[in-house]
Design an enzyme around this catalytic site. Structure first.
Site, short mmCIF file in Angstrom:
data_model
loop_
_atom_site.label_atom_id
_atom_site.label_comp_id
_atom_site.label_asym_id
_atom_site.label_seq_id
_atom_site.Cartn_x
_atom_site.Cartn_y
_atom_site.Cartn_z
N GLY A 192 0.83 -1.20 0.00
CA GLY A 192 0.00 0.00 0.00
C GLY A 192 0.86 1.24 0.00
O GLY A 192 2.06 1.19 0.28
N THR A 221 -3.14 -3.26 6.45
CA THR A 221 -2.45 -2.34 5.54
C THR A 221 -3.27 -1.06 5.43
O THR A 221 -2.72 0.05 5.45
CB THR A 221 -2.24 -2.99 4.16
OG1 THR A 221 -1.44 -4.16 4.35
CG2 THR A 221 -1.52 -2.04 3.21
N HIS A 255 -2.62 1.02 8.54
CA HIS A 255 -1.30 1.66 8.45
C HIS A 255 -1.33 2.84 7.48
O HIS A 255 -0.84 3.94 7.80
CB HIS A 255 -0.30 0.57 8.00
CG HIS A 255 1.10 1.03 7.80
ND1 HIS A 255 2.13 0.67 8.64
CD2 HIS A 255 1.67 1.78 6.83
CE1 HIS A 255 3.27 1.19 8.20
NE2 HIS A 255 3.02 1.88 7.09
N GLU A 256 -1.91 2.63 6.31
CA GLU A 256 -1.92 3.70 5.30
C GLU A 256 -2.81 4.87 5.73
O GLU A 256 -2.48 6.02 5.47
CB GLU A 256 -2.37 3.16 3.94
CG GLU A 256 -1.51 2.05 3.36
CD GLU A 256 -0.03 2.36 3.28
OE1 GLU A 256 0.35 3.56 3.23
OE2 GLU A 256 0.77 1.41 3.29
N TRP A 313 9.86 4.29 13.60
CA TRP A 313 11.31 4.49 13.66
C TRP A 313 11.69 5.80 12.98
O TRP A 313 12.88 6.12 12.84
CB TRP A 313 12.05 3.29 13.06
CG TRP A 313 11.83 3.06 11.60
CD1 TRP A 313 12.67 3.44 10.59
CD2 TRP A 313 10.74 2.38 10.97
NE1 TRP A 313 12.15 3.06 9.37
CE2 TRP A 313 10.96 2.40 9.57
CE3 TRP A 313 9.58 1.74 11.45
CZ2 TRP A 313 10.07 1.83 8.66
CZ3 TRP A 313 8.70 1.18 10.53
CH2 TRP A 313 8.94 1.23 9.17
N VAL A 335 6.30 11.85 17.71
CA VAL A 335 5.32 11.36 18.69
C VAL A 335 6.09 10.97 19.96
O VAL A 335 7.01 10.14 19.91
CB VAL A 335 4.53 10.15 18.14
CG1 VAL A 335 3.66 9.53 19.22
CG2 VAL A 335 3.68 10.58 16.94
N THR A 358 5.91 6.97 21.49
CA THR A 358 6.39 5.81 20.73
C THR A 358 7.90 5.75 20.89
O THR A 358 8.61 6.66 20.46
CB THR A 358 6.04 5.94 19.23
OG1 THR A 358 6.51 7.20 18.76
CG2 THR A 358 4.54 5.82 19.01
N ASP A 418 0.10 -8.52 10.14
CA ASP A 418 -1.21 -7.98 10.54
C ASP A 418 -1.67 -8.53 11.88
O ASP A 418 -2.22 -7.80 12.70
CB ASP A 418 -2.26 -8.32 9.47
CG ASP A 418 -2.24 -7.37 8.28
OD1 ASP A 418 -1.26 -6.60 8.13
OD2 ASP A 418 -3.20 -7.40 7.49
N1 ARG Z 1 4.97 -1.01 3.41
C1 ARG Z 1 3.75 -0.28 3.46
C2 ARG Z 1 4.01 1.17 3.90
O1 ARG Z 1 5.05 1.53 4.38
C3 ARG Z 1 2.67 -0.98 4.27
C4 ARG Z 1 3.04 -1.86 5.41
C5 ARG Z 1 1.81 -2.57 5.93
N2 ARG Z 1 2.07 -3.58 6.94
C6 ARG Z 1 1.16 -4.51 7.31
N3 ARG Z 1 1.41 -5.36 8.27
N4 ARG Z 1 0.02 -4.64 6.72
O2 ARG Z 1 3.18 2.05 3.75
ZN ZN Z 2 4.18 3.02 5.91
CA CA Z 3 8.60 8.59 19.17
#
Ligand code: ARG
Ligand code: ZN
Ligand code: CA
Length: 233
Positions: free
Chosen positions: A110, A144, A147-148, A159, A170, A173, A206
């Site tokens: 994504g 995903t 996250h997006e 990180w 933040v 974290t 996930d």
């Molecule tokens: N690599 C992608 C990003 O940095 C999505 C990572 C999604 N991870 C997951 N466990 N679904 O945006």
């Molecule tokens: Zn990401």
């Molecule tokens: Ca932090």
């Protein structure tokens, strides 16, 4: 305060056979977003992860499906350069989250646009098989999208996309020096602190993602306040 924030969502399914992603999968994806953003998911912290036990927050951000659009398109991969958004433009992106579901290619799950960008490319793009019930295991529980949407609402990777001193802006974290993958055992220590590997903004499986923090909630909600990049929502 802002109270509960409701985000209406348009989903654009662009595949050779757009019916390959069903309405029930789309609704399941909406449910995952609502559960993850409101800490009502069934995930568990790794046993013994005592320092994060009270840190899963309720963002009070909700998502509601406003429409699903299917486009049968024979293109087999769309890449990450927004080509899909030129072909199928976002609908009222100032007031709606637009989600494109397609074959991205290159092993990409994504990508998202941060707030403040061009409205013609605003929204998130998901690999079709990452939706709940899709084939992208261990990335097929719909996280995903979580996250997006985090990126879409101004969150960085935990990180900070750099070494230990690179911040994600933040406070609560812990810093880390890179992504974690799989389902890390607890504690995973980098930069002399225990990584929050179960945060949605890491790269873990996930099934091993669990939480946003209060600091992440505040950073996301700030963009909806007067003068913020998504105040129009
Ligand atoms: N690599 C992608 C990003 O940095 C999505 C990572 C999604 N991870 C997951 N466990 N679904 O945006
Ligand atoms: Zn990401
Ligand atoms: Ca932090």
């Amino acid at each position: 305060g802002l109270g509960t924030i409701n985000i209406p969502v348009y989903v654009h399914i662009v595949l050779p056979n757009a019916n390959d992603v069903s309405n029930s999968q789309v609704q399941a994806q909406m449910n995952v977003l609502n559960d993850d953003f409101n800490s009502t998911n069934a995930n568990q912290l790794p046993s013994g992860a005592t320092n994060f036990v009270n840190d899963a927050t309720i963002t009070d951000i909700n998502f509601s499906l406003a429409g699903t659009f299917r486009h049968n398109d024979s293109r087999s991969s769309w890449g990450t350069n927004n080509a899909i958004k030129s072909a199928y433009p976002p609908i009222t992106p100032d007031t709606h989250l637009n989600i494109w579901v397609c074959n991205i290619g290159g092993g990409i799950l994504g990508y998202a646009q941060f707030p403040g960008g061009n409205s013609s490319t605003d929204g998130i793009v998901l690999l079709n098989s990452t939706l709940p019930g899709g084939s992208a295991a261990p990335y097929n529980l719909g996280r995903t999208a979580t996250h997006e949407v985090g990126h879409y609402l101004n969150l960085r990777h935990i990180w900070g996309d750099g070494r230990c001193r690179q911040d994600d802006f933040v406070e609560d974290t812990p810093s880390s020096d890179g992504a974690n993958y799989g389902c890390p055992s607890y504690p995973t220590v980098n930069c002399k602190t225990t990584d929050m590997t179960m945060n949605y903004m890491d790269y873990t499986d996930d099934s091993c993602m669990y939480m946003f923090t209060d600091g992440q909630r505040n950073r996301m909600r700030a963009i909806f306040a007067s003068g913020g990049a998504r105040a129009s929502m």
